[in-house]
Design an enzyme around this catalytic site. Structure first.
Site, PDB file in Angstrom:
ATOM      1  N   ARG A 254      40.894  -2.291 -14.773  1.00 40.67           N
ATOM      2  CA  ARG A 254      41.111  -2.650 -16.125  1.00 40.67           C
ATOM      3  C   ARG A 254      41.689  -1.491 -16.768  1.00 40.67           C
ATOM      4  O   ARG A 254      40.694  -0.078 -16.765  1.00 40.67           O
ATOM      5  CB  ARG A 254      39.477  -2.622 -17.050  1.00 40.67           C
ATOM      6  CG  ARG A 254      39.771  -2.858 -18.166  1.00 40.67           C
ATOM      7  CD  ARG A 254      38.969  -3.489 -18.653  1.00 40.67           C
ATOM      8  NE  ARG A 254      38.589  -3.656 -20.621  1.00 40.67           N
ATOM      9  CZ  ARG A 254      38.548  -2.966 -21.678  1.00 40.67           C
ATOM     10  NH1 ARG A 254      37.143  -2.272 -20.476  1.00 40.67           N
ATOM     11  NH2 ARG A 254      38.570  -2.908 -22.690  1.00 40.67           N
TER      12      ARG A 254
ATOM     13  N   HIS B 269      42.839   0.659 -26.522  1.00 36.05           N
ATOM     14  CA  HIS B 269      41.167   0.906 -26.539  1.00 36.05           C
ATOM     15  C   HIS B 269      41.482   3.064 -27.892  1.00 36.05           C
ATOM     16  O   HIS B 269      40.694   3.641 -26.677  1.00 36.05           O
ATOM     17  CB  HIS B 269      41.311   1.418 -24.959  1.00 36.05           C
ATOM     18  CG  HIS B 269      40.046   2.141 -24.855  1.00 36.05           C
ATOM     19  ND1 HIS B 269      39.574   0.895 -23.591  1.00 36.05           N
ATOM     20  CD2 HIS B 269      38.625   2.260 -25.075  1.00 36.05           C
ATOM     21  CE1 HIS B 269      38.138   1.459 -23.256  1.00 36.05           C
ATOM     22  NE2 HIS B 269      37.338   1.636 -24.436  1.00 36.05           N
TER      23      HIS B 269
ATOM     24  N   GLU C 258      36.791  -3.471 -28.347  1.00 35.14           N
ATOM     25  CA  GLU C 258      36.068  -3.239 -29.732  1.00 35.14           C
ATOM     26  C   GLU C 258      36.197  -3.113 -30.239  1.00 35.14           C
ATOM     27  O   GLU C 258      36.063  -2.028 -31.179  1.00 35.14           O
ATOM     28  CB  GLU C 258      34.697  -2.258 -29.145  1.00 35.14           C
ATOM     29  CG  GLU C 258      34.785  -3.153 -27.409  1.00 35.14           C
ATOM     30  CD  GLU C 258      32.904  -1.390 -27.202  1.00 35.14           C
ATOM     31  OE1 GLU C 258      33.201  -0.250 -27.501  1.00 35.14           O
ATOM     32  OE2 GLU C 258      32.499  -1.650 -26.162  1.00 35.14           O
TER      33      GLU C 258
ATOM     34  N   ASN D 185      31.924  -6.992 -24.018  1.00 35.66           N
ATOM     35  CA  ASN D 185      31.116  -5.497 -23.401  1.00 35.66           C
ATOM     36  C   ASN D 185      29.676  -5.380 -23.348  1.00 35.66           C
ATOM     37  O   ASN D 185      29.971  -5.614 -24.767  1.00 35.66           O
ATOM     38  CB  ASN D 185      31.969  -4.330 -23.271  1.00 35.66           C
ATOM     39  CG  ASN D 185      33.593  -3.784 -23.282  1.00 35.66           C
ATOM     40  OD1 ASN D 185      34.132  -4.998 -22.560  1.00 35.66           O
ATOM     41  ND2 ASN D 185      33.998  -3.534 -24.098  1.00 35.66           N
TER      42      ASN D 185
ATOM     43  N   TYR E  57      26.162  -2.980 -23.276  1.00 29.96           N
ATOM     44  CA  TYR E  57      25.242  -2.374 -22.293  1.00 29.96           C
ATOM     45  C   TYR E  57      23.997  -2.508 -22.908  1.00 29.96           C
ATOM     46  O   TYR E  57      22.879  -2.646 -21.586  1.00 29.96           O
ATOM     47  CB  TYR E  57      25.596  -0.603 -23.120  1.00 29.96           C
ATOM     48  CG  TYR E  57      27.373  -0.624 -22.086  1.00 29.96           C
ATOM     49  CD1 TYR E  57      28.007  -1.315 -23.047  1.00 29.96           C
ATOM     50  CD2 TYR E  57      27.573   0.545 -21.432  1.00 29.96           C
ATOM     51  CE1 TYR E  57      29.280  -0.414 -22.498  1.00 29.96           C
ATOM     52  CE2 TYR E  57      28.483   0.806 -20.914  1.00 29.96           C
ATOM     53  CZ  TYR E  57      29.868   0.154 -21.524  1.00 29.96           C
ATOM     54  OH  TYR E  57      31.200   0.419 -21.082  1.00 29.96           O
TER      55      TYR E  57
ATOM     56  N   GLU F 230      33.463  -5.137 -19.313  1.00 28.56           N
ATOM     57  CA  GLU F 230      32.419  -3.297 -19.337  1.00 28.56           C
ATOM     58  C   GLU F 230      31.053  -3.376 -19.112  1.00 28.56           C
ATOM     59  O   GLU F 230      30.091  -4.604 -20.011  1.00 28.56           O
ATOM     60  CB  GLU F 230      33.183  -2.509 -20.381  1.00 28.56           C
ATOM     61  CG  GLU F 230      33.496  -1.740 -20.436  1.00 28.56           C
ATOM     62  CD  GLU F 230      33.876  -0.606 -21.869  1.00 28.56           C
ATOM     63  OE1 GLU F 230      32.437  -0.138 -22.092  1.00 28.56           O
ATOM     64  OE2 GLU F 230      35.659  -0.511 -21.797  1.00 28.56           O
TER      65      GLU F 230
HETATM   66  O1  LIG Z   1      30.092   4.065 -23.853  1.00 25.89           O
HETATM   67  C1  LIG Z   1      30.327   3.568 -23.044  1.00 25.89           C
HETATM   68  C2  LIG Z   1      31.205   3.395 -23.203  1.00 25.89           C
HETATM   69  C3  LIG Z   1      32.752   4.092 -23.889  1.00 25.89           C
HETATM   70  O2  LIG Z   1      33.162   4.455 -22.493  1.00 25.89           O
HETATM   71  C4  LIG Z   1      34.037   2.622 -23.505  1.00 25.89           C
HETATM   72  O3  LIG Z   1      34.534   3.094 -23.257  1.00 25.89           O
HETATM   73  C5  LIG Z   1      34.012   1.907 -24.769  1.00 25.89           C
HETATM   74  O4  LIG Z   1      34.711   0.470 -23.978  1.00 25.89           O
HETATM   75  C6  LIG Z   1      32.265   1.907 -24.812  1.00 25.89           C
HETATM   76  N1  LIG Z   1      32.029   0.266 -25.799  1.00 25.89           N
HETATM   77  C7  LIG Z   1      30.647   0.941 -25.018  1.00 25.89           C
HETATM   78  C8  LIG Z   1      29.579  -0.259 -26.131  1.00 25.89           C
HETATM   79  N2  LIG Z   1      29.521   0.253 -27.924  1.00 25.89           N
HETATM   80  C9  LIG Z   1      29.324   1.122 -28.630  1.00 25.89           C
HETATM   81  C10 LIG Z   1      28.838   1.235 -29.667  1.00 25.89           C
HETATM   82  C11 LIG Z   1      29.497   2.101 -30.657  1.00 25.89           C
HETATM   83  C12 LIG Z   1      29.481   3.410 -30.286  1.00 25.89           C
HETATM   84  C13 LIG Z   1      30.498   3.244 -29.112  1.00 25.89           C
HETATM   85  C14 LIG Z   1      29.988   2.037 -27.801  1.00 25.89           C
HETATM   86  C15 LIG Z   1      30.273   1.492 -24.591  1.00 25.89           C
HETATM   87  N3  LIG Z   1      31.331   2.080 -24.533  1.00 25.89           N
END
Ligand SMILES: OC[C@@H]1[C@@H](O)[C@H](O)[C@@H](O)c2nc(CNc3ccccc3)cn21
Length: 467
Positions: free
Chosen positions: A87, A131, A176, A302, A304, A372
């Site tokens: 991706r 992105h 996102e 996505n 986490y 993700e």
């Molecule tokens: O932070 C890790 C990754 C980031 O590197 C990616 O580019 C992005 O798609 C991504 N989204 C999240 C989850 N959401 C989020 C919430 C608040 C601020 C930044 C990310 C984590 N991540």
């Protein structure tokens, strides 16, 4: 939801369904560098990262992982992992330097080299159109707060579809949109660094219109499946009194995208709230939901970490682990749960809850990809040249076991993309936060497969998770 049976596990391993798609993910601004190479125009992240105080340590994406030149090394690493798909995202200003009109042929050439290299390696290109790296010239014209951007993005999607659609295996329109609107325009921690709730709620709607236009443009220029990637949240109330607040938080992050896309409306729970509902703020015009609700082939998710929320104690004093988030609400970091270098909780069961409680009731039989999932830790290279990232391995195993559980619950999860292939530019955190399966020495650009990368490769090869 019907429980789906297939021989999913044996005594010693959790086997994933045949054909499950294993992948790894990155994004253009985070890895490419070449910030002004070969005709690329500036993006809002070029501007933001060069603005003092916005990014940790003053880091920027001028070079990043130098994947503009080293994409061949990245493809070799993907082959080493054995993944079926990569991706990646397209830099809009590398293809259209001002975001509208003129196309930069050298920008198209770069992505043709990458996509051809992936196809030659037998790795499916899963391409994200956007992105976060908006052409600065479009931000100068209002960016996502300007409704015209829906047409500008549709034009970009058509260019990408016509240029790459014959080799792309799946398209993701937006990564996102919630972060784009609410971290970029509401709290301002991300580019363009605006703190204006009214602009954030407008951006929320315009992103969806842009998504809908891109779906139509891609359908006209490519046979590949089309989806969107949403960062959905699991908000866990620690007391019954906090349940209503948790539901509002989920509506503000999940509902404002899932409901328009799949139900043709914004969340009723937010009716009357003009600071979070684009409907309440008057942005919805006749025909908008027909554009936004263009049928999709899959949903990208996505995820986490979960959030825990509670009510502020009567004395108004937050307790240990509590952070005040409103007049009577707190976010809570529960004792006993591991936290990553990003201070995010490690609670693998939450991804199963997300998929079963929040996603599946909306998407039904529609395929779902985890586009993700990953974790950041304080990685270092040992004397003998290893990165023994045991915490990342534990996070990975725990979350894959939970995804396996969701599949057993009947959620049609068709693939998993680890975030990230490489340590890279982690937005406002710069290079201080490492998410990669591959360690990057940014001084030399040397890439080193971490232990987690070796473990992931073995999971991919077996299509199974050893218990
Ligand atoms: O932070 C890790 C990754 C980031 O590197 C990616 O580019 C992005 O798609 C991504 N989204 C999240 C989850 N959401 C989020 C919430 C608040 C601020 C930044 C990310 C984590 N991540």
């Amino acid at each position: 939801m019907p429980r789906r049976y297939f021989p999913m596990s044996t005594d010693d391993q959790l086997r994933f369904p045949d054909g499950f798609l294993w992948g790894a993910a990155t994004a253009a601004y985070q890895i490419e560098g070449g910030a002004d190479a070969e005709g690329k125009g500036p993006s809002i992240w070029d501007t933001f990262s060069h603005t003092p105080g916005k990014v940790f340590h003053g880091d920027n994406g001028d070079v990043a992982c130098d994947s503009f030149h080293r994409y061949g090394e990245d493809i070799a690493l993907l082959k080493r992992l054995g993944v079926g798909s990569y991706r990646l995202s397209l830099s809009w200003p590398r293809i259209q330097p001002t975001g509208r009109g003129e196309v930069n042929a050298k920008g198209l050439d770069y992505y043709n080299r990458v996509i051809d290299g992936l196809v030659e390696a037998g790795i499916e290109p899963s391409v994200t159109l956007y992105h976060w790296d908006l052409p600065q010239a479009l931000q100068d014209a209002g960016g996502w707060a300007n409704r015209d951007i829906a047409d500008w993005f549709g034009e970009f999607a058509a260019i990408a579809g016509e240029a790459f659609g014959d080799r792309v295996s799946r398209w993701i329109t937006l990564n996102e949109p919630w972060v784009v609107a609410h971290v970029g325009y509401r709290d301002g921690r991300h580019a363009p660094g605006i703190q204006d709730p009214a602009l954030a709620v407008a951006a929320n709607h315009h992103l969806l219109l842009a998504h809908g236009n891109a779906v139509s443009a891609l359908r006209a220029s490519s046979a590949a499946p089309v989806g969107i990637t949403l960062n959905l949240t699991v908000e866990r109330p620690v007391t019954p009194e906090a349940a209503a607040h948790a539901a509002v938080l989920e509506a503000r992050q999940n509902g404002v995208y899932l409901d328009p896309i799949f139900h043709g409306r914004y969340p009723e729970l937010l009716d009357g709230d003009a600071s979070f509902s684009p409907a309440a703020a008057g942005h919805v015009r006749d025909g908008d939901f027909e554009i936004i609700g263009a049928p999709l082939d899959f949903l990208g998710v996505n995820f986490y970490a979960p959030h825990y929320v509670g009510m502020l104690h009567a004395d108004g004093e937050p307790r240990r682990g509590e952070t005040v988030t409103g007049p009577d609400t707190v976010s809570i970091q529960p004792d006993g749960l591991p936290i990553t270098a990003m201070n995010w909780l490690v609670e693998p069961g939450s991804i199963r809850e997300l998929l079963t409680r929040i996603v599946a009731p909306v998407t039904g039989a529609l395929p779902v990809y985890i586009t993700e999932n990953g974790s950041s830790w304080h990685d270092y290279v040992t004397q003998d040249g290893q990165v023994n990232d045991l915490e990342r391995i534990a996070y990975l195993r725990g979350h894959l076991a939970a995804v396996h559980g969701a599949i057993a619950d009947g959620v049609p999860v068709k693939g998993y993309f680890a975030w990230s292939l490489l340590d890279n530019f982690e937005w406002a955190e710069g290079y201080a936060k490492r998410f990669g399966l591959v360690y990057v020495d940014f001084a030399t650009q040397e890439r080193l497969l971490k232990r987690s990368g070796e473990v992931y490769a073995s999971i991919v090869a077996a299509n199974a998770l050893p218990k």
